[in-house]
Design an enzyme around this catalytic site. Sequence first.
Site, PDB file in Angstrom:
ATOM      1  N   ARG A 258      22.766   4.564  34.084  1.00 23.70           N
ATOM      2  CA  ARG A 258      22.091   5.066  32.880  1.00 23.70           C
ATOM      3  C   ARG A 258      21.589   6.487  33.104  1.00 23.70           C
ATOM      4  O   ARG A 258      20.971   6.774  34.123  1.00 23.70           O
ATOM      5  CB  ARG A 258      20.924   4.145  32.526  1.00 23.70           C
ATOM      6  CG  ARG A 258      21.428   2.736  32.260  1.00 23.70           C
ATOM      7  CD  ARG A 258      20.378   1.805  31.722  1.00 23.70           C
ATOM      8  NE  ARG A 258      20.986   0.484  31.519  1.00 23.70           N
ATOM      9  CZ  ARG A 258      20.353  -0.566  31.044  1.00 23.70           C
ATOM     10  NH1 ARG A 258      19.072  -0.465  30.691  1.00 23.70           N
ATOM     11  NH2 ARG A 258      20.981  -1.712  30.892  1.00 23.70           N
ATOM     12  N   ARG A 273      12.473   3.329  36.871  1.00 20.47           N
ATOM     13  CA  ARG A 273      13.466   3.897  35.957  1.00 20.47           C
ATOM     14  C   ARG A 273      14.422   4.757  36.764  1.00 20.47           C
ATOM     15  O   ARG A 273      14.075   5.853  37.199  1.00 20.47           O
ATOM     16  CB  ARG A 273      12.765   4.723  34.883  1.00 20.47           C
ATOM     17  CG  ARG A 273      13.667   5.167  33.736  1.00 20.47           C
ATOM     18  CD  ARG A 273      12.883   5.857  32.646  1.00 20.47           C
ATOM     19  NE  ARG A 273      11.912   4.964  32.012  1.00 20.47           N
ATOM     20  CZ  ARG A 273      12.205   4.066  31.080  1.00 20.47           C
ATOM     21  NH1 ARG A 273      13.447   3.944  30.652  1.00 20.47           N
ATOM     22  NH2 ARG A 273      11.280   3.290  30.561  1.00 20.47           N
ATOM     23  N   GLU A 347       8.923  -4.517  32.011  1.00 19.19           N
ATOM     24  CA  GLU A 347      10.124  -5.187  31.500  1.00 19.19           C
ATOM     25  C   GLU A 347      11.178  -5.336  32.595  1.00 19.19           C
ATOM     26  O   GLU A 347      11.564  -4.373  33.256  1.00 19.19           O
ATOM     27  CB  GLU A 347      10.711  -4.364  30.354  1.00 19.19           C
ATOM     28  CG  GLU A 347      11.966  -4.982  29.777  1.00 19.19           C
ATOM     29  CD  GLU A 347      12.686  -4.032  28.809  1.00 19.19           C
ATOM     30  OE1 GLU A 347      12.009  -3.266  28.118  1.00 19.19           O
ATOM     31  OE2 GLU A 347      13.926  -4.094  28.782  1.00 19.19           O
ATOM     32  N   SER A 350      15.903  -8.609  29.201  1.00 15.82           N
ATOM     33  CA  SER A 350      15.986  -8.376  27.778  1.00 15.82           C
ATOM     34  C   SER A 350      16.991  -9.356  27.196  1.00 15.82           C
ATOM     35  O   SER A 350      18.164  -9.326  27.530  1.00 15.82           O
ATOM     36  CB  SER A 350      16.431  -6.934  27.551  1.00 15.82           C
ATOM     37  OG  SER A 350      16.317  -6.629  26.213  1.00 15.82           O
ATOM     38  N   ARG A 388      14.678  -3.274  40.224  1.00 14.80           N
ATOM     39  CA  ARG A 388      13.414  -3.333  39.488  1.00 14.80           C
ATOM     40  C   ARG A 388      12.599  -4.568  39.857  1.00 14.80           C
ATOM     41  O   ARG A 388      11.376  -4.496  39.990  1.00 14.80           O
ATOM     42  CB  ARG A 388      13.651  -3.271  37.979  1.00 14.80           C
ATOM     43  CG  ARG A 388      12.354  -2.994  37.233  1.00 14.80           C
ATOM     44  CD  ARG A 388      12.537  -2.889  35.743  1.00 14.80           C
ATOM     45  NE  ARG A 388      12.812  -1.530  35.303  1.00 14.80           N
ATOM     46  CZ  ARG A 388      12.793  -1.156  34.010  1.00 14.80           C
ATOM     47  NH1 ARG A 388      12.511  -2.042  33.070  1.00 14.80           N
ATOM     48  NH2 ARG A 388      13.066   0.090  33.674  1.00 14.80           N
TER      49      ARG A 388
END
Length: 424
Positions: A258, A273, A347, A350, A388
Amino acid sequence: MLDIRFIRENPELVKEGARKKRIPVDIDRLLEVDEKRRKLLQESENLKAEKNTASQEIARLRGEEKTAAIAEMKSVAERIKSIDSELESILIEYNALMLQVPNPPDEDVPEGEDDQDNVELRRVGELPKFDFEPRDHVELGELLDIIDIPRGVKLAGARSYILKNEGVLLEYGILMYALKKMVELGFTPMIVPHLVKDIAMIGTAYFPGGEEQAYTCERDNLHLIGTAEVPVTSYHYDEILDEKSLPRYYCGISSCYRREAGTYGKDTKGLYRIHQFQKVEQVIICKADEKISAEKHEFITRNSENLVKDIGVPYRVVLVCSGDLGQPQKRKYDIECWMPSRGSYGETHSSSKFFDFQARRLKLRYRDSGGNVTYCHTLNNTFIASPRILISILECNQQRDGSVVVPEILRSYLGGIEVIEPKK
RNA sequence: GGAGGGCUAGUCUAAUUGGUAAGGCAGCGGACUUGAAAUCCGCCGCGGUUAAACGCUUCGGGGUUCGAGUCCCCGGCCCUCCGCCA
């Protein structure tokens, strides 16, 4: 993508859905263009019908009759050409608009602007209490010599990192454990291409709109996936499945890439991130039945919760509000794991329900027992994403001296050790 | 990267050297049968329609033509061989 007939019949509902999602789209213009499109299509098809019958005729004619018929058809062919070119330009606008129309959220999705307005559904697990000043995962990673961020940045720029030693074993251990669980739950594991064509990005609704977030290899016209959802959901692109073979349970394992464009200055510290990570992703393809879709959505959400429970970190589940939903989702749950350094849940998962939104773009259909062809429903949820999840594991399981207790289920992947000790 | 061969519906396989995709197998439905097999009938690419009509479809995109699976151009993929290579 929605069914144009649905849009035609429920323009207000579609507009309302776009408003709730804070996604601008000109539905009136779309309906206008659709009308032109249908009119031209009809004209074109009528002329083509004429052409087809005349062509058959010409094969039989001789002499002057033949010459005359050919001359007449020549003008018909020209009219077809001009109508088709007009139709083509209408279709460009029509398709662009169709790809923009968002999927209206479920009725009970709370209305809101952004993640601040997400609604907490449940909290599970007790937050860790420390009788010392807890370290964040960056400090712990250095101390244990399992994370090297400076050298990652040196080689690859901001938001890059290197995992070392037990950090690697921990990540692969989690992924392997997750895969094993997936197989036990009946999912077919898949290793998929990390570079995909436009059709997969458009089909899963990352494009248009998400181009800025994806790495693209211009020369080869391929895109690095941001999630295995893309190739796995696209697996049956342009296929018609047998109803009896549904639901299909697939899980993809892949690295995820990403660009994180537009997030400068946000979550700059640590592994939260980053540009590249690894993920095991659940994907379900099922019949076009809203009830089944809803059940499967709860199912994949529960699967991930169970995995987090196995790992042993506290988490909560939130119902994502309308403004924080993407274009394609009807409904989304986020699972957020406790991250002491953030002083909040972050988070990690998802879980999304799409109905036939992706399936329409992917031409993903099934044939029922009556022979009818219908678009499938699709769903997906993170099963585990690393590194993460390591943030929670390291920070929640740390001890006074900086050592970290390895969750029991992962110990076998670290040669049986119970604690990762500081290296010096 | 070089040379050659190939691509037609789920699959196999045809199509007057340009005339509008024919069949076999598999599959589905029905008849017959105690049941099954065999046999017979129908369906059996996509869209469209209440159903039709009709349109589209021979790897993709252009072109020539009244008309293209077929002829021309550009691209893709697969196979074989050579070269390079983890």
